[in-house]
Design an enzyme around this catalytic site. Structure first.
Site, PDB file in Angstrom:
ATOM      1  N   ASP A  70       5.866   1.442 -12.696  1.00 55.91           N
ATOM      2  CA  ASP A  70       4.632   0.743 -12.328  1.00 55.91           C
ATOM      3  C   ASP A  70       3.971   0.165 -13.569  1.00 55.91           C
ATOM      4  O   ASP A  70       3.474   0.904 -14.417  1.00 55.91           O
ATOM      5  CB  ASP A  70       3.673   1.726 -11.641  1.00 55.91           C
ATOM      6  CG  ASP A  70       4.109   2.013 -10.222  1.00 55.91           C
ATOM      7  OD1 ASP A  70       4.311   1.048  -9.469  1.00 55.91           O
ATOM      8  OD2 ASP A  70       4.256   3.204  -9.874  1.00 55.91           O
ATOM      9  N   MET A  99       0.996  -1.956 -15.172  1.00 53.74           N
ATOM     10  CA  MET A  99      -0.395  -2.350 -14.860  1.00 53.74           C
ATOM     11  C   MET A  99      -1.055  -2.923 -16.103  1.00 53.74           C
ATOM     12  O   MET A  99      -0.862  -2.389 -17.199  1.00 53.74           O
ATOM     13  CB  MET A  99      -1.180  -1.124 -14.406  1.00 53.74           C
ATOM     14  CG  MET A  99      -0.552  -0.406 -13.223  1.00 53.74           C
ATOM     15  SD  MET A  99      -1.556   0.996 -12.750  1.00 53.74           S
ATOM     16  CE  MET A  99      -0.556   1.667 -11.431  1.00 53.74           C
ATOM     17  N   HIS A 129      11.379   3.794 -10.331  1.00 52.00           N
ATOM     18  CA  HIS A 129      10.319   2.812 -10.090  1.00 52.00           C
ATOM     19  C   HIS A 129       9.314   2.875 -11.246  1.00 52.00           C
ATOM     20  O   HIS A 129       8.714   3.926 -11.502  1.00 52.00           O
ATOM     21  CB  HIS A 129       9.650   3.157  -8.760  1.00 52.00           C
ATOM     22  CG  HIS A 129       8.597   2.197  -8.305  1.00 52.00           C
ATOM     23  ND1 HIS A 129       8.882   1.073  -7.577  1.00 52.00           N
ATOM     24  CD2 HIS A 129       7.243   2.218  -8.455  1.00 52.00           C
ATOM     25  CE1 HIS A 129       7.761   0.431  -7.288  1.00 52.00           C
ATOM     26  NE2 HIS A 129       6.748   1.108  -7.804  1.00 52.00           N
ATOM     27  N   SER A 134       8.397   7.088  -8.559  1.00 51.58           N
ATOM     28  CA  SER A 134       7.543   6.347  -9.504  1.00 51.58           C
ATOM     29  C   SER A 134       7.133   7.269 -10.642  1.00 51.58           C
ATOM     30  O   SER A 134       6.478   8.289 -10.408  1.00 51.58           O
ATOM     31  CB  SER A 134       6.298   5.848  -8.782  1.00 51.58           C
ATOM     32  OG  SER A 134       5.280   5.591  -9.741  1.00 51.58           O
ATOM     33  N   ASP A 144       5.242   1.578  -0.809  1.00 50.12           N
ATOM     34  CA  ASP A 144       4.712   2.209  -2.019  1.00 50.12           C
ATOM     35  C   ASP A 144       3.244   2.571  -1.797  1.00 50.12           C
ATOM     36  O   ASP A 144       2.427   1.701  -1.486  1.00 50.12           O
ATOM     37  CB  ASP A 144       4.860   1.187  -3.160  1.00 50.12           C
ATOM     38  CG  ASP A 144       4.457   1.727  -4.521  1.00 50.12           C
ATOM     39  OD1 ASP A 144       4.019   2.883  -4.614  1.00 50.12           O
ATOM     40  OD2 ASP A 144       4.594   0.963  -5.499  1.00 50.12           O
ATOM     41  N   HIS A 197       7.816  -2.694 -11.021  1.00 51.74           N
ATOM     42  CA  HIS A 197       6.783  -3.218 -10.118  1.00 51.74           C
ATOM     43  C   HIS A 197       5.646  -3.739 -10.994  1.00 51.74           C
ATOM     44  O   HIS A 197       4.879  -2.951 -11.555  1.00 51.74           O
ATOM     45  CB  HIS A 197       6.336  -2.067  -9.196  1.00 51.74           C
ATOM     46  CG  HIS A 197       5.187  -2.391  -8.305  1.00 51.74           C
ATOM     47  ND1 HIS A 197       4.467  -1.408  -7.646  1.00 51.74           N
ATOM     48  CD2 HIS A 197       4.618  -3.568  -7.940  1.00 51.74           C
ATOM     49  CE1 HIS A 197       3.519  -1.972  -6.929  1.00 51.74           C
ATOM     50  NE2 HIS A 197       3.578  -3.281  -7.099  1.00 51.74           N
ATOM     51  N   MET A 221       2.582  -2.596   0.124  1.00 46.92           N
ATOM     52  CA  MET A 221       1.705  -1.598  -0.503  1.00 46.92           C
ATOM     53  C   MET A 221       0.881  -0.905   0.586  1.00 46.92           C
ATOM     54  O   MET A 221       0.200  -1.577   1.361  1.00 46.92           O
ATOM     55  CB  MET A 221       0.738  -2.264  -1.494  1.00 46.92           C
ATOM     56  CG  MET A 221       1.354  -2.808  -2.760  1.00 46.92           C
ATOM     57  SD  MET A 221       2.249  -1.606  -3.760  1.00 46.92           S
ATOM     58  CE  MET A 221       0.998  -0.357  -4.073  1.00 46.92           C
ATOM     59  N   MET A 251       2.276  -5.067 -11.624  1.00 44.14           N
ATOM     60  CA  MET A 251       0.918  -5.261 -11.094  1.00 44.14           C
ATOM     61  C   MET A 251       0.121  -5.918 -12.212  1.00 44.14           C
ATOM     62  O   MET A 251      -0.778  -5.319 -12.814  1.00 44.14           O
ATOM     63  CB  MET A 251       0.326  -3.906 -10.692  1.00 44.14           C
ATOM     64  CG  MET A 251       0.968  -3.353  -9.431  1.00 44.14           C
ATOM     65  SD  MET A 251       0.636  -1.600  -9.210  1.00 44.14           S
ATOM     66  CE  MET A 251       1.968  -0.928 -10.175  1.00 44.14           C
TER      67      MET A 251
HETATM   68  C1  DX5 Z   1       0.262   2.324  -7.060  1.00 43.80           C
HETATM   69  C2  DX5 Z   1       1.685   2.321  -7.590  1.00 43.80           C
HETATM   70  C3  DX5 Z   1       2.535   3.353  -6.990  1.00 43.80           C
HETATM   71  C4  DX5 Z   1       2.043   4.746  -7.225  1.00 43.80           C
HETATM   72  C5  DX5 Z   1       2.368   5.547  -6.018  1.00 43.80           C
HETATM   73  O1  DX5 Z   1      -0.496   1.469  -7.778  1.00 43.80           O
HETATM   74  O2  DX5 Z   1       2.306   1.079  -7.347  1.00 43.80           O
HETATM   75  O3  DX5 Z   1       3.903   3.231  -7.301  1.00 43.80           O
HETATM   76  O4  DX5 Z   1       2.539   5.341  -8.358  1.00 43.80           O
HETATM   77  O5  DX5 Z   1       1.796   6.784  -6.170  1.00 43.80           O
HETATM   78  P1  DX5 Z   1       1.725   7.831  -4.989  1.00 43.80           P
HETATM   79  O6  DX5 Z   1       3.129   8.045  -4.518  1.00 43.80           O
HETATM   80  O7  DX5 Z   1       1.120   9.002  -5.652  1.00 43.80           O
HETATM   81  O8  DX5 Z   1       0.859   7.210  -3.936  1.00 43.80           O
HETATM   82 ZN    ZN Z   2       4.662   0.849  -7.506  1.00 48.03          ZN
END
Ligand code: DX5
Ligand code: ZN
Length: 223
Positions: free
Chosen positions: A37, A39, A35, A10, A177, A68, A139, A70
């Site tokens: 993320d 947000m 990956h 990620s 994740d 991903h 998650m 969110m």
């Molecule tokens: C969390 C994200 C993850 C995050 C994981 O909101 O979806 O992908 O980056 O980070 P680590 O591996 O540091 O827990």
């Molecule tokens: Zn993620």
């Protein structure tokens, strides 16, 4: 036959001023997916990237991109992610009142469809959609931030999802994740996952290649 382990670093924890270099490093060191993320500051209490990031990474490496989302109302952006070149588009079950329609729309746009579940969402909510899915994401932290502690209850959810996938008879990736690192990887795999997302354990470690090797070795050791 040994199952295959997929690694999906990620970029949330990457050094954004060195992003090109760091993404190339994970690609050269065996990343199966990149990956991303996404947000929106509403579904989760943080902001990160949008579909432009997918397009930029796509120009940088050939590794397939796993986005991903969110975000609330992901339907609004499906076309943008398809145009940007995402290979897998994962939405949150909690953000999609018409999940079946959302998944169909992702497929109509030529992408693989994933559904993510927050720590408090039970796996059985996917029972009536599982045959349509290409990926389930469990998650193991509350989404929003990298570097959080792995929630151990997630292990039972991984096992439940694995059983559901097996019963479906479909080829569905089981991704985990949140808090994935060289210590947690083995248990995650023994409970049935095959795809590991890791952010801080890879990009925060200083030595990307070494971190990739360590996590993969820990995961493959229990196969
Ligand atoms: C969390 C994200 C993850 C995050 C994981 O909101 O979806 O992908 O980056 O980070 P680590 O591996 O540091 O827990
Ligand atoms: Zn993620």
């Amino acid at each position: 036959m040994k199952k295959r382990i997929y690694m999906a670093p990620s970029i949330l924890s990457a050094d954004l001023l060195k992003l090109k270099e760091e993404v190339r490093q994970v690609a050269e060191n065996g990343a199966d997916f990149i990956h991303i993320d996404v947000m929106d500051g509403h579904f989760v209490p943080n902001l990160s990237f949008g579909y432009n990031m997918v397009a930029s990474i796509k120009r940088c490496v050939k590794t397939p991109i796993d986005a991903h989302l969110m975000i609330n109302n992901p339907d609004q952006y499906i076309e943008n992610y398809a145009q940007a070149g995402a290979h897998i588009l994962t939405v949150h079950q909690e953000a999609c009142p018409h999940l079946h329609r959302t998944v169909q729309c992702i497929h109509q746009h030529g992408m693989k469809a994933g559904v993510a579940l927050n720590p408090a969402t039970a796996v059985h909510v996917l029972e009536d959609i599982i045959s349509e899915l290409d990926l389930i994401l469990i998650m193991t932290v509350n989404p929003g931030f990298g570097g959080q502690k792995f929630i151990r209850r997630g292990l039972q959810k991984i096992a439940a999802a694995q059983r559901m996938i097996e019963t479906s008879g479909k080829q569905i990736l089981l991704q985990v994740d949140g808090g994935v690192n060289r210590e947690t990887a083995a248990e995650i795999i023994t409970h049935g996952a095959d795809t590991l997302v890791a952010g801080s354990a890879i990009f925060g470690a200083g030595k990307i290649a070494q971190a990739m090797r360590d996590i993969r070795a820990a995961a493959e050791d229990v196969l």
